[in-house]
Each structure stands twice: as C-alpha cells, then as structure tokens.
Motif scaffolding. Sequence first.
Motif, PDB file in Angstrom:
ATOM      1  N   ALA A 161      -1.033 101.027 -28.363  1.00  0.00           N
ATOM      2  CA  ALA A 161      -1.367  99.641 -28.704  1.00  0.00           C
ATOM      3  C   ALA A 161      -2.853  99.471 -29.011  1.00  0.00           C
ATOM      4  O   ALA A 161      -3.231  98.809 -29.990  1.00  0.00           O
ATOM      5  CB  ALA A 161      -0.951  98.707 -27.571  1.00  0.00           C
ATOM      6  N   GLY A 162      -3.711 100.051 -28.184  1.00  0.00           N
ATOM      7  CA  GLY A 162      -5.145  99.910 -28.410  1.00  0.00           C
ATOM      8  C   GLY A 162      -5.587 100.549 -29.711  1.00  0.00           C
ATOM      9  O   GLY A 162      -6.425  99.999 -30.442  1.00  0.00           O
ATOM     10  N   THR A 163      -5.021 101.705 -30.027  1.00  0.00           N
ATOM     11  CA  THR A 163      -5.360 102.382 -31.272  1.00  0.00           C
ATOM     12  C   THR A 163      -4.903 101.566 -32.470  1.00  0.00           C
ATOM     13  O   THR A 163      -5.619 101.458 -33.476  1.00  0.00           O
ATOM     14  CB  THR A 163      -4.715 103.782 -31.309  1.00  0.00           C
ATOM     15  N   GLU A 164      -3.716 100.984 -32.380  1.00  0.00           N
ATOM     16  CA  GLU A 164      -3.207 100.152 -33.472  1.00  0.00           C
ATOM     17  C   GLU A 164      -4.134  98.960 -33.727  1.00  0.00           C
ATOM     18  O   GLU A 164      -4.395  98.598 -34.882  1.00  0.00           O
ATOM     19  CB  GLU A 164      -1.799  99.659 -33.134  1.00  0.00           C
ATOM     20  N   THR A 165      -4.634  98.357 -32.661  1.00  0.00           N
ATOM     21  CA  THR A 165      -5.548  97.222 -32.815  1.00  0.00           C
ATOM     22  C   THR A 165      -6.828  97.651 -33.522  1.00  0.00           C
ATOM     23  O   THR A 165      -7.330  96.951 -34.418  1.00  0.00           O
ATOM     24  CB  THR A 165      -5.887  96.621 -31.442  1.00  0.00           C
ATOM     25  N   GLU A 166      -7.365  98.804 -33.138  1.00  0.00           N
ATOM     26  CA  GLU A 166      -8.569  99.298 -33.807  1.00  0.00           C
ATOM     27  C   GLU A 166      -8.296  99.605 -35.277  1.00  0.00           C
ATOM     28  O   GLU A 166      -9.178  99.436 -36.129  1.00  0.00           O
ATOM     29  CB  GLU A 166      -9.103 100.536 -33.086  1.00  0.00           C
ATOM     30  N   HIS A 167      -7.091 100.049 -35.590  1.00  0.00           N
ATOM     31  CA  HIS A 167      -6.751 100.319 -36.988  1.00  0.00           C
ATOM     32  C   HIS A 167      -6.826  99.049 -37.833  1.00  0.00           C
ATOM     33  O   HIS A 167      -7.209  99.099 -39.011  1.00  0.00           O
ATOM     34  CB  HIS A 167      -5.360 100.945 -37.084  1.00  0.00           C
ATOM     35  N   LEU A 168      -6.450  97.916 -37.261  1.00  0.00           N
ATOM     36  CA  LEU A 168      -6.577  96.654 -37.993  1.00  0.00           C
ATOM     37  C   LEU A 168      -8.041  96.385 -38.333  1.00  0.00           C
ATOM     38  O   LEU A 168      -8.368  95.956 -39.451  1.00  0.00           O
ATOM     39  CB  LEU A 168      -6.004  95.507 -37.164  1.00  0.00           C
ATOM     40  N   ASP A 169      -8.915  96.643 -37.378  1.00  0.00           N
ATOM     41  CA  ASP A 169     -10.350  96.464 -37.624  1.00  0.00           C
ATOM     42  C   ASP A 169     -10.847  97.430 -38.695  1.00  0.00           C
ATOM     43  O   ASP A 169     -11.696  97.073 -39.526  1.00  0.00           O
ATOM     44  CB  ASP A 169     -11.138  96.680 -36.331  1.00  0.00           C
ATOM     45  N   HIS A 170     -10.320  98.657 -38.684  1.00  0.00           N
ATOM     46  CA  HIS A 170     -10.741  99.637 -39.689  1.00  0.00           C
ATOM     47  C   HIS A 170     -10.333  99.192 -41.092  1.00  0.00           C
ATOM     48  O   HIS A 170     -11.087  99.391 -42.057  1.00  0.00           O
ATOM     49  CB  HIS A 170     -10.141 101.012 -39.386  1.00  0.00           C
ATOM     50  N   ARG A 171      -9.157  98.614 -41.212  1.00  0.00           N
ATOM     51  CA  ARG A 171      -8.728  98.136 -42.536  1.00  0.00           C
ATOM     52  C   ARG A 171      -9.659  97.029 -43.034  1.00  0.00           C
ATOM     53  O   ARG A 171      -9.998  96.975 -44.225  1.00  0.00           O
ATOM     54  CB  ARG A 171      -7.281  97.652 -42.480  1.00  0.00           C
ATOM     55  N   THR A 172     -10.064  96.154 -42.138  1.00  0.00           N
ATOM     56  CA  THR A 172     -11.015  95.111 -42.519  1.00  0.00           C
ATOM     57  C   THR A 172     -12.333  95.730 -42.974  1.00  0.00           C
ATOM     58  O   THR A 172     -12.924  95.308 -43.983  1.00  0.00           O
ATOM     59  CB  THR A 172     -11.263  94.164 -41.333  1.00  0.00           C
ATOM     60  N   ALA A 173     -12.793  96.751 -42.251  1.00  0.00           N
ATOM     61  CA  ALA A 173     -14.044  97.421 -42.615  1.00  0.00           C
ATOM     62  C   ALA A 173     -13.916  98.146 -43.953  1.00  0.00           C
ATOM     63  O   ALA A 173     -14.849  98.131 -44.771  1.00  0.00           O
ATOM     64  CB  ALA A 173     -14.443  98.401 -41.515  1.00  0.00           C
ATOM     65  N   LEU A 174     -12.779  98.780 -44.193  1.00  0.00           N
ATOM     66  CA  LEU A 174     -12.569  99.474 -45.465  1.00  0.00           C
ATOM     67  C   LEU A 174     -12.536  98.485 -46.628  1.00  0.00           C
ATOM     68  O   LEU A 174     -13.065  98.768 -47.712  1.00  0.00           O
ATOM     69  CB  LEU A 174     -11.270 100.276 -45.414  1.00  0.00           C
ATOM     70  N   ASP A 175     -11.929  97.329 -46.409  1.00  0.00           N
ATOM     71  CA  ASP A 175     -11.920  96.303 -47.458  1.00  0.00           C
ATOM     72  C   ASP A 175     -13.342  95.832 -47.758  1.00  0.00           C
ATOM     73  O   ASP A 175     -13.689  95.567 -48.919  1.00  0.00           O
ATOM     74  CB  ASP A 175     -11.052  95.121 -47.031  1.00  0.00           C
ATOM     75  N   ALA A 176     -14.167  95.741 -46.720  1.00  0.00           N
ATOM     76  CA  ALA A 176     -15.565  95.340 -46.933  1.00  0.00           C
ATOM     77  C   ALA A 176     -16.311  96.387 -47.750  1.00  0.00           C
ATOM     78  O   ALA A 176     -17.126  96.052 -48.624  1.00  0.00           O
ATOM     79  CB  ALA A 176     -16.252  95.118 -45.588  1.00  0.00           C
ATOM     80  N   VAL A 177     -16.042  97.662 -47.482  1.00  0.00           N
ATOM     81  CA  VAL A 177     -16.663  98.732 -48.271  1.00  0.00           C
ATOM     82  C   VAL A 177     -16.224  98.635 -49.733  1.00  0.00           C
ATOM     83  O   VAL A 177     -17.045  98.769 -50.653  1.00  0.00           O
ATOM     84  CB  VAL A 177     -16.310 100.115 -47.683  1.00  0.00           C
ATOM     85  N   SER A 178     -14.937  98.388 -49.950  1.00  0.00           N
ATOM     86  CA  SER A 178     -14.435  98.265 -51.324  1.00  0.00           C
ATOM     87  C   SER A 178     -15.113  97.114 -52.055  1.00  0.00           C
ATOM     88  O   SER A 178     -15.513  97.251 -53.226  1.00  0.00           O
ATOM     89  CB  SER A 178     -12.917  98.060 -51.313  1.00  0.00           C
ATOM     90  N   ARG A 179     -15.253  95.976 -51.390  1.00  0.00           N
ATOM     91  CA  ARG A 179     -15.914  94.832 -52.031  1.00  0.00           C
ATOM     92  C   ARG A 179     -17.374  95.151 -52.340  1.00  0.00           C
ATOM     93  O   ARG A 179     -17.889  94.791 -53.411  1.00  0.00           O
ATOM     94  CB  ARG A 179     -15.820  93.596 -51.129  1.00  0.00           C
TER      95      ARG A 179
END
Length: 231
Positions: free
Chosen positions: A76-94
């Motif tokens: 569960a904790g790892t899955e939550t961090e993965h959500l944050d990583h997707r947000t960070a990756l989207d920021a890199v793309s932008r």
Amino acid sequence: MSLPRYDIYRPIHKGLRAFMAETMVAVGRMDAADAADTADVLARVRGLVDICHGHLRHEEDHVHPAMEARASGSAAGTETEHLDHRTALDAVSRAAEAVAAAPSPGTRAEAGHALYLTLARMVGENLMHMDMEEHQNNAILRAAYTDAELHAVEQGIVASLAPEEAQVILRWIIPNLTPAERADALRAMRGGMPAPAFEGLLAMLRQHLSPVERAKLDAALAAPADAAAAA
C-alpha cells in the motif's frame, strides 16, 4: 555462510539510476542556443519519462500483487508513492515541452534550467523510493517467497515487455552492472535467444562499454561453461 538472496530490484534499479543521472547531467549541460543539442536532450528526457512510467506499471502489475498475495497490505505504501511519482513525471514532461515551445535561446535557457530543477527533484525522490523498495519491499518478498519464485516474478515482467522497451531497458541495465553481473546476464540471454539476435544485442551493448569492459566481457563469454560457473 549463507548465499545472498535473490534481488528482484538490483538490475533494473542500477539501470534506472544510470539513466536518471546521465539525463539529469545532460539537461544541466544543454546548450539552449543549439537546436540539435536541445532536441537530443529533450528526446532523452522523454525517453526517461516513458521508461519510468513503464517501470511503475510493471511493478504494480507483477511485484505488488506478489507482495499482497502473501502479506496483505504490504504494497500500500509503495502504491501511494507511485501516485506521487506519476505526478512528478508529468511535471517533468510539462517542463520539457516548455523548453521545446520557448521562442528564443534566452527563454529556452530559462525553461531549460526549470526543467533541470524539476528533473533533479524527480530523480531525488526516486532515489529515496528505490532505496525503500530495496530494503523494505525486498525484506517482505524474501520472507514470503523462495529465490526461484522471485525469479519467476521477474521473468513475468520480462515476458510482458514490448521489444522496443526491452531494448531500451537492456541498454541501461547491462552496461551499468558489474563485469560479473554483466557476463552472467548475457550468458543467460545467449542461451535463450537465436544467435543473430544475441549478436545484434551484444553489438549494441558493446557501444556503451569501455575498452577494458569489452575485453572482460569477451573473455567471460568465451570461457567454457564450467569455468564460468566456477568463477
């Protein structure tokens, strides 16, 4: 003395760390006044983002279900961090697209620095996340599974990769292993691939090795199977 346990994270995380580090350095050195250099660096950033998104999916499709199957709630904790990583990756793309859209070298340089800072933050967060997986998640997996079972989970990921994705992943993993790890991995691949396909892969990988590393690899691959096993 007990033998080291199987580490499902070790090869891929070595590759990801190298890909992240080299891309971050490339962004920091990018010449915003040079269109070709800028395009090359942005292509590397986009490639890194794609591989990172894929890595998250593969862990969620294969590793996390294995954890949950024998230790409910452990992913569960790892899955939550993965959500944050997707947000960070989207920021890199932008940030990368802002560089591409900048109308002048001056504005492109400022956008490039913003990309550098955004990417550096994403890399830092991922380094901490990978450390957590290598210690906490590995402990959960090793307590619940044999090495053979963990290897089977990893092979499930390998089997799910599209050829293009597998090529990129191997380009970053294999050159960034130790000489012994590199030789072991390539011997295993040689046994499961047609000879022409293996030779093509080997030729690509050799481009990313130093002369000394190439010589060590050639010697290891030329050694008889029993000598390699003894080493």
